[in-house]
Design a protein around this motif. Structure first.
Motif, short mmCIF file in Angstrom:
data_model
loop_
_atom_site.label_atom_id
_atom_site.label_comp_id
_atom_site.label_asym_id
_atom_site.label_seq_id
_atom_site.Cartn_x
_atom_site.Cartn_y
_atom_site.Cartn_z
N LEU A 70 36.31 -38.13 -6.14
CA LEU A 70 35.88 -36.89 -6.79
C LEU A 70 34.38 -36.82 -7.03
N ASP A 74 34.48 -30.27 -7.04
CA ASP A 74 35.79 -30.43 -6.42
C ASP A 74 36.88 -29.70 -7.20
N ILE A 76 40.52 -29.53 -8.61
CA ILE A 76 41.49 -30.58 -8.93
C ILE A 76 42.63 -30.06 -9.78
N PRO A 107 43.53 -33.60 -5.77
CA PRO A 107 42.90 -32.37 -5.29
C PRO A 107 43.85 -31.19 -5.42
N CYS A 112 41.52 -26.57 -1.25
CA CYS A 112 40.82 -27.53 -0.39
C CYS A 112 41.82 -28.23 0.52
N ALA A 114 42.71 -32.19 1.90
CA ALA A 114 42.43 -33.60 1.60
C ALA A 114 43.11 -34.49 2.62
#
Length: 145
Positions: A70, A74, A76, A107, A112, A114
């Motif tokens: 992280l 970001d 989360i 995440p 996003c 990952a």
């Protein structure tokens, strides 16, 4: 002591900072913000509501994963126990801060993408324990799509 567990979806707003306690335990901490957004049907636009700010403290096995994964900005999802920390500033002003002692952080895959990096698996010590098999890297990529 009360135990309120919750999940908060938001954004990391400070780079995580790792430190050690006087007892030698490592902890990594960061601040996060969770913004309320609502769709206004009258205007047909999204509007911002209030923002929840909180400090997130990660202990034990979470320390290395958060440190390696992280950074500020970001998206989360953090899950853990919420607490209120009360303190006095240098100027003598009484303050309180919402803190989370995280038990899981990851995440927000709605915002996003990952790539998982799995750790080494330890083989079973006796015949009664089940051993998960390692998949070849090509098979993992095929499963992931």
């Amino acid at each position: 002591m009360y135990e309120t567990h919750t999940a908060v979806v938001g954004t990391v707003i400070t780079n995580p900072v790792k430190r050690s306690t006087t007892a030698g335990e490592e902890v990594i901490s960061f601040r996060m913000a969770s913004n309320a957004r609502r769709f206004d049907q009258a205007t047909g636009e999204w509007t911002d509501g209030g923002t929840l700010y909180l400090s997130v403290n990660c202990w034990r096995r979470l320390v290395d994963g958060v440190a390696a994964s992280l950074m500020k900005g970001d998206p989360i999802v953090a899950y853990g126990q919420l607490r209120t920390a009360e303190y006095t500033t240098k100027e003598g002003v009484e303050r309180s801060d919402l803190e989370m002692r995280a038990s899981a952080v990851g995440p927000d895959l709605a915002r996003c993408v990952a790539k998982l990096e799995r750790g080494q698996r330890v083989p079973a010590q006796n015949q009664d324990e089940v051993v998960e098999e390692e998949r070849p890297e090509e098979e993992l990529e095929a499963v992931a799509g």
